[in-house]
Design an enzyme around this catalytic site. Sequence first.
Site, PDB file in Angstrom:
ATOM      1  N   ASP A 165       0.854  -1.186   0.000  1.00 45.48           N
ATOM      2  CA  ASP A 165       0.000   0.000   0.000  1.00 45.48           C
ATOM      3  C   ASP A 165       0.887   1.232   0.000  1.00 45.48           C
ATOM      4  O   ASP A 165       1.734   1.400   0.887  1.00 45.48           O
ATOM      5  CB  ASP A 165      -0.902   0.013   1.240  1.00 45.48           C
ATOM      6  CG  ASP A 165      -2.008  -1.039   1.163  1.00 45.48           C
ATOM      7  OD1 ASP A 165      -1.992  -1.829   0.200  1.00 45.48           O
ATOM      8  OD2 ASP A 165      -2.868  -1.051   2.056  1.00 45.48           O
ATOM      9  N   ASP A 198     -15.690  -3.914  -2.548  1.00 47.29           N
ATOM     10  CA  ASP A 198     -15.600  -3.787  -1.100  1.00 47.29           C
ATOM     11  C   ASP A 198     -17.014  -3.821  -0.546  1.00 47.29           C
ATOM     12  O   ASP A 198     -17.873  -3.062  -1.007  1.00 47.29           O
ATOM     13  CB  ASP A 198     -14.939  -2.456  -0.722  1.00 47.29           C
ATOM     14  CG  ASP A 198     -13.577  -2.281  -1.379  1.00 47.29           C
ATOM     15  OD1 ASP A 198     -12.921  -3.302  -1.638  1.00 47.29           O
ATOM     16  OD2 ASP A 198     -13.177  -1.133  -1.636  1.00 47.29           O
TER      17      ASP A 198
END
Length: 246
Positions: free
Chosen positions: A8, A131
Amino acid sequence: MLIIPAIDLKDGQCVRLKQGLMEQATVFSDSPAEQARHWLNQGARRLHLVDLNGAFAGKPKNAAAIKAILAEVGGEIPVQLGGGIRDLDTIEACIDGGLSYVIIGTAAVKNPGFLHDACVAFPGHIIVGLDAKDGKVATDGWSKLTGHDVVDLAKKYEDYGVESIIYTDIGRDGMLSGLNIEATVRLAQALTIPVIASGGLTGFDDIRALCAVEGEGIVGTIAGRAVYDGSLDFKAAQDMADELGA
């Protein structure tokens, strides 16, 4: 079963967030390219990059770090990127730059026409990141919950020609509370394209549980916080997955 380490990216560094909150970032490395090499050396067969600044800005922001990662490992293993990919020009630049897959999230929900065009223009390269919380899809870096059912949307995207779906249970991501295997299986059973599990991978129990349902169409899992804070040994996890999947 692939264990896919996540890198990330925030402000050029490798970080982990807690539940998607930018202010809850822990820096794990100042050199994302070195981090990528580390995972390759540990036996990773694919890498998952997220441009966190890009996700919030709506366009890629960590280009230098991504380029450095691809220069380091891009010729050896596939690399996928999500975060701020909202137009065809960006996808083209990503693929031309050496990325194997791009992950479209919020834009897939808000602009299905764009996703359809992307699948036509770049077949085999488009992954959708869905998500969800309690079966409903969330967008905008998890800040907005929609009324869309995750299975219904995934089926539509399958018809468009997406390569696979990354399913993240956002109630669990970065919280080390275990994957939501049940919800992931439910999604995989409804589709013919592969599903990659994400959100909350914690330990060997998760790997065992995933390998037990691999036949439903779950091909891998994204490994985040657990492999960074040492609670899950990446190499041992991939070795176990290979053994159980044999």
